[in-house]
Write a protein that holds these residues in place. Sequence first.
Motif, PDB file in Angstrom:
ATOM      1  N   ALA A   1      -2.048 -64.281  47.481  1.00  0.00           N
ATOM      2  CA  ALA A   1      -1.539 -65.522  48.064  1.00  0.00           C
ATOM      3  C   ALA A   1      -0.386 -65.268  49.026  1.00  0.00           C
ATOM      4  CB  ALA A   1      -1.100 -66.475  46.958  1.00  0.00           C
ATOM      5  N   SER A   2       0.536 -64.413  48.623  1.00  0.00           N
ATOM      6  CA  SER A   2       1.733 -64.186  49.446  1.00  0.00           C
ATOM      7  C   SER A   2       1.410 -63.464  50.750  1.00  0.00           C
ATOM      8  CB  SER A   2       2.767 -63.393  48.647  1.00  0.00           C
ATOM      9  OG  SER A   2       2.310 -62.069  48.380  1.00  0.00           O
ATOM     10  N   THR A   3       0.321 -62.708  50.774  1.00  0.00           N
ATOM     11  CA  THR A   3      -0.046 -61.956  51.979  1.00  0.00           C
ATOM     12  C   THR A   3      -1.068 -62.688  52.839  1.00  0.00           C
ATOM     13  OG1 THR A   3      -1.741 -60.767  50.700  1.00  0.00           O
ATOM     14  CG2 THR A   3       0.430 -59.698  50.953  1.00  0.00           C
ATOM     15  N   GLY A   4      -1.583 -63.830  52.362  1.00  0.00           N
ATOM     16  CA  GLY A   4      -2.573 -64.573  53.135  1.00  0.00           C
ATOM     17  C   GLY A   4      -3.926 -63.898  53.202  1.00  0.00           C
ATOM     18  N   THR A   5      -4.237 -63.090  52.193  1.00  0.00           N
ATOM     19  CA  THR A   5      -5.507 -62.364  52.155  1.00  0.00           C
ATOM     20  C   THR A   5      -6.626 -63.265  51.648  1.00  0.00           C
ATOM     21  OG1 THR A   5      -4.256 -60.357  51.637  1.00  0.00           O
ATOM     22  CG2 THR A   5      -6.638 -60.288  51.279  1.00  0.00           C
ATOM     23  N   SER A   6      -7.794 -63.181  52.282  1.00  0.00           N
ATOM     24  CA  SER A   6      -8.952 -63.946  51.821  1.00  0.00           C
ATOM     25  C   SER A   6      -9.787 -63.122  50.853  1.00  0.00           C
ATOM     26  CB  SER A   6      -9.828 -64.362  53.006  1.00  0.00           C
ATOM     27  OG  SER A   6      -9.193 -65.341  53.803  1.00  0.00           O
ATOM     28  N   VAL A   7     -10.475 -63.820  49.956  1.00  0.00           N
ATOM     29  CA  VAL A   7     -11.348 -63.189  48.976  1.00  0.00           C
ATOM     30  C   VAL A   7     -12.769 -63.710  49.162  1.00  0.00           C
ATOM     31  CG1 VAL A   7     -11.912 -63.028  46.503  1.00  0.00           C
ATOM     32  CG2 VAL A   7      -9.540 -62.798  47.278  1.00  0.00           C
ATOM     33  N   ALA A   8     -13.731 -62.808  49.171  1.00  0.00           N
ATOM     34  CA  ALA A   8     -15.146 -63.177  49.181  1.00  0.00           C
ATOM     35  C   ALA A   8     -15.669 -63.084  47.754  1.00  0.00           C
ATOM     36  CB  ALA A   8     -15.935 -62.255  50.105  1.00  0.00           C
ATOM     37  N   ASN A   9     -15.913 -64.226  47.147  1.00  0.00           N
ATOM     38  CA  ASN A   9     -16.435 -64.267  45.786  1.00  0.00           C
ATOM     39  C   ASN A   9     -17.960 -64.277  45.832  1.00  0.00           C
ATOM     40  OD1 ASN A   9     -16.609 -64.678  42.958  1.00  0.00           O
ATOM     41  ND2 ASN A   9     -16.823 -66.871  43.291  1.00  0.00           N
ATOM     42  N   CYS A  10     -18.579 -63.436  45.007  1.00  0.00           N
ATOM     43  CA  CYS A  10     -20.042 -63.319  44.985  1.00  0.00           C
ATOM     44  C   CYS A  10     -20.545 -63.616  43.573  1.00  0.00           C
ATOM     45  CB  CYS A  10     -20.467 -61.925  45.423  1.00  0.00           C
ATOM     46  SG  CYS A  10     -19.845 -61.440  47.055  1.00  0.00           S
TER      47      CYS A  10
ATOM     48  N   ALA B   1     -13.588 -67.622  49.620  1.00  0.00           N
ATOM     49  CA  ALA B   1     -14.840 -67.989  50.264  1.00  0.00           C
ATOM     50  C   ALA B   1     -16.005 -67.486  49.414  1.00  0.00           C
ATOM     51  CB  ALA B   1     -14.881 -67.427  51.678  1.00  0.00           C
ATOM     52  N   LEU B   2     -17.213 -67.622  49.929  1.00  0.00           N
ATOM     53  CA  LEU B   2     -18.409 -67.346  49.136  1.00  0.00           C
ATOM     54  C   LEU B   2     -19.293 -66.311  49.822  1.00  0.00           C
ATOM     55  CD1 LEU B   2     -19.721 -68.403  46.498  1.00  0.00           C
ATOM     56  CD2 LEU B   2     -20.967 -70.060  47.890  1.00  0.00           C
ATOM     57  N   GLY B   3     -19.939 -65.460  49.002  1.00  0.00           N
ATOM     58  CA  GLY B   3     -20.872 -64.480  49.538  1.00  0.00           C
ATOM     59  C   GLY B   3     -22.070 -64.280  48.630  1.00  0.00           C
ATOM     60  N   CYS B   4     -23.198 -63.955  49.229  1.00  0.00           N
ATOM     61  CA  CYS B   4     -24.401 -63.630  48.442  1.00  0.00           C
ATOM     62  C   CYS B   4     -24.431 -62.164  48.046  1.00  0.00           C
ATOM     63  CB  CYS B   4     -25.668 -63.950  49.248  1.00  0.00           C
ATOM     64  SG  CYS B   4     -26.073 -65.700  49.336  1.00  0.00           S
ATOM     65  N   ASP B   5     -23.799 -61.291  48.848  1.00  0.00           N
ATOM     66  CA  ASP B   5     -23.831 -59.845  48.659  1.00  0.00           C
ATOM     67  C   ASP B   5     -25.151 -59.286  49.197  1.00  0.00           C
ATOM     68  OD1 ASP B   5     -23.351 -57.156  47.760  1.00  0.00           O
ATOM     69  OD2 ASP B   5     -22.006 -57.944  46.265  1.00  0.00           O
ATOM     70  N   GLY B   6     -25.798 -58.385  48.460  1.00  0.00           N
ATOM     71  CA  GLY B   6     -27.012 -57.752  48.964  1.00  0.00           C
ATOM     72  C   GLY B   6     -28.190 -58.018  48.063  1.00  0.00           C
ATOM     73  N   THR B   7     -29.373 -57.991  48.636  1.00  0.00           N
ATOM     74  CA  THR B   7     -30.562 -58.336  47.863  1.00  0.00           C
ATOM     75  C   THR B   7     -31.015 -57.227  46.921  1.00  0.00           C
ATOM     76  OG1 THR B   7     -32.042 -57.618  49.633  1.00  0.00           O
ATOM     77  CG2 THR B   7     -31.394 -59.928  49.623  1.00  0.00           C
ATOM     78  N   ALA B   8     -30.404 -56.054  46.984  1.00  0.00           N
ATOM     79  CA  ALA B   8     -30.732 -55.017  46.006  1.00  0.00           C
ATOM     80  C   ALA B   8     -30.320 -55.440  44.608  1.00  0.00           C
ATOM     81  CB  ALA B   8     -30.055 -53.695  46.371  1.00  0.00           C
ATOM     82  N   SER B   9     -29.375 -56.381  44.530  1.00  0.00           N
ATOM     83  CA  SER B   9     -28.978 -56.909  43.218  1.00  0.00           C
ATOM     84  C   SER B   9     -29.170 -58.421  43.153  1.00  0.00           C
ATOM     85  CB  SER B   9     -27.531 -56.533  42.890  1.00  0.00           C
ATOM     86  OG  SER B   9     -26.662 -56.928  43.935  1.00  0.00           O
ATOM     87  N   ASP B  10     -28.604 -59.175  44.105  1.00  0.00           N
ATOM     88  CA  ASP B  10     -28.682 -60.636  44.042  1.00  0.00           C
ATOM     89  C   ASP B  10     -30.066 -61.165  44.385  1.00  0.00           C
ATOM     90  OD1 ASP B  10     -27.849 -63.227  43.705  1.00  0.00           O
ATOM     91  OD2 ASP B  10     -26.855 -63.380  45.634  1.00  0.00           O
TER      92      ASP B  10
ATOM     93  N   SER C   1     -24.477 -81.383  57.337  1.00  0.00           N
ATOM     94  CA  SER C   1     -23.318 -80.647  56.826  1.00  0.00           C
ATOM     95  C   SER C   1     -22.915 -79.575  57.830  1.00  0.00           C
ATOM     96  CB  SER C   1     -23.694 -79.985  55.484  1.00  0.00           C
ATOM     97  OG  SER C   1     -22.776 -78.960  55.125  1.00  0.00           O
ATOM     98  N   PRO C   2     -21.656 -79.122  57.789  1.00  0.00           N
ATOM     99  CA  PRO C   2     -21.329 -77.908  58.544  1.00  0.00           C
ATOM    100  C   PRO C   2     -22.234 -76.760  58.106  1.00  0.00           C
ATOM    101  CG  PRO C   2     -19.343 -78.936  57.653  1.00  0.00           C
ATOM    102  CD  PRO C   2     -20.509 -79.631  57.021  1.00  0.00           C
ATOM    103  N   GLY C   3     -22.514 -75.853  59.007  1.00  0.00           N
ATOM    104  CA  GLY C   3     -23.283 -74.670  58.641  1.00  0.00           C
ATOM    105  C   GLY C   3     -22.574 -73.862  57.582  1.00  0.00           C
ATOM    106  N   LEU C   4     -23.346 -73.189  56.740  1.00  0.00           N
ATOM    107  CA  LEU C   4     -22.776 -72.390  55.662  1.00  0.00           C
ATOM    108  C   LEU C   4     -22.317 -71.034  56.196  1.00  0.00           C
ATOM    109  CD1 LEU C   4     -25.426 -73.148  52.896  1.00  0.00           C
ATOM    110  CD2 LEU C   4     -23.329 -74.404  53.444  1.00  0.00           C
ATOM    111  N   ILE C   5     -21.293 -70.478  55.556  1.00  0.00           N
ATOM    112  CA  ILE C   5     -20.700 -69.212  56.008  1.00  0.00           C
ATOM    113  C   ILE C   5     -20.693 -68.233  54.839  1.00  0.00           C
ATOM    114  CG2 ILE C   5     -18.626 -68.119  56.947  1.00  0.00           C
ATOM    115  CD1 ILE C   5     -17.974 -70.830  58.275  1.00  0.00           C
ATOM    116  N   ASP C   6     -21.412 -67.147  54.998  1.00  0.00           N
ATOM    117  CA  ASP C   6     -21.538 -66.120  53.962  1.00  0.00           C
ATOM    118  C   ASP C   6     -20.586 -64.982  54.302  1.00  0.00           C
ATOM    119  OD1 ASP C   6     -22.382 -64.027  52.255  1.00  0.00           O
ATOM    120  OD2 ASP C   6     -24.405 -64.852  52.155  1.00  0.00           O
ATOM    121  N   THR C   7     -19.579 -64.777  53.456  1.00  0.00           N
ATOM    122  CA  THR C   7     -18.519 -63.813  53.779  1.00  0.00           C
ATOM    123  C   THR C   7     -18.721 -62.434  53.167  1.00  0.00           C
ATOM    124  OG1 THR C   7     -17.184 -64.704  51.962  1.00  0.00           O
ATOM    125  CG2 THR C   7     -16.780 -65.586  54.167  1.00  0.00           C
TER     126      THR C   7
END
Length: 472
Positions: free
Chosen positions: A289-298, A323-332, A63-69
């Motif tokens: 959407a109209s501004t082309g902004t990306s979102v990192a969902n955790c 896109a996808l993110g894990c965030d920080g290990t203090a919580s996740d 698979s392509p490598g995973l990307i954590d945003t």
Amino acid sequence: MAGNTGFIFGNALVITIDSERRVIADGAVAVIGDTIVGVGKTDQIRTDFPDLPVHDYSHHIISPGLIDTHVHLSQAMFRALGERNASSDSFHDWLYRLVLPMEGTMTPEDGAASASLCILEMLKSGTTSFLESMTSSNHGFDGIAQVCVDSGIRAALGKVVMDVPPAYRDRVGWPLSAWFEPDQGIAETLAAHKQWNGAANGRIQVWFGCRTADESANPELYRRVAAEARDRDMHLTIHHSELESDNEYARSQGYRSHMDYGYQLGLLGPRSVLTHCTAADSEDIALLASTGTSVANCPANNATVAWGPTRVVEMLEAGVNVALGCDGTASDANMDLLRDLRVLCQVARTRGKSRNSLRAETALEMATIHGARALGIADQVGSLEVGKKADLITIDTDVPHLSPIWNPVASLVFAAQGSDVHTVVIDGKIVVKAREILTMDEAAIIADVKRRMPDIRQRADVPAATPRWRTL
């Protein structure tokens, strides 16, 4: 694989994420230098590249490598620490009484140690690129950047900028060691950008990492940072529209919502990644959407802290790059993005009350090509295509929980876990082989973190750092 100058990984199930979304049985990927030169059936690739050594990846998914945003490198030292503070649902209690005191006491040596631990975990579980949200000045940017270079990972490092008035800082107990003047933050970010951006064959980016635009912050900072980013073609990332309290604050300032506030400050746009956005409504989604902004969902982090789900399905339908993110290990508590793929689907399906709310294929896109778009490098990584950088992972499916394989995408999303990652290639170089990290000293990193933990606990002197149950 001597020299890593060229090789073929063959006899595998290859998930390309290319424009046709091909999944190739008995497939192969050919690499020369840092570049993918062939993707197809193994026999054809061997014929096309007869001089390249072929390595058998039967019973593997490639698979392509995973990307954590969304990553907090410093929090790797504080794994699951937030659970001790769970007697309060207040985000500010968690931030000001636990996280900032702990982060504030860290030295540059601690920062490099925590970054090493976090990157080690990400690499071994298949993450090949990541976006760090806010590298703090006291954590030592140069040392962290060097860890990224040496480890082989692809990194976008957000350098923290803030403009928090001293009166607010003192009222909430913001530790002085974790508080910085705005001019200092911006100057340090620009200096880091000059020194590190484009380093390691382009693997390193330097971004602005803004603290949240809430009641603690001078809004002029964001206008200034947005202008700097625009003028220098830099990117920025920020926690935004995290909680309903953000909307309440924005409305008190005369804005329709926190997203509208961010838009007026110049924070939205194609070079911006906004994290969480759990409080975004339909109008906010249209603005993204109209501004082309990306979102990192955790999703795993947000479920852990009970913030509620981001409206991922609605965002995707509106054309937002999520896109996808894990965030920080203090919580996740961990940085296993493979694990979070199924959490992503489970949360979205629970919210939508439908199995079809979010498909496995979309989840994998979010962790690969969507992440690449968010980082501004979709022309380089995020899919397995000729001409792109060779960032890929292999999943060993010869284990009970991945047997048999009916649908490789569904198996990867719902059944695979970080420990199934066998091989990791970044920029054409093998950094993990047979689950062994080749670019870092795993035992030394773990021992170093364990050695530093008592000193950090003593310096921070945070009651929440002690276990809830009595330890004998």
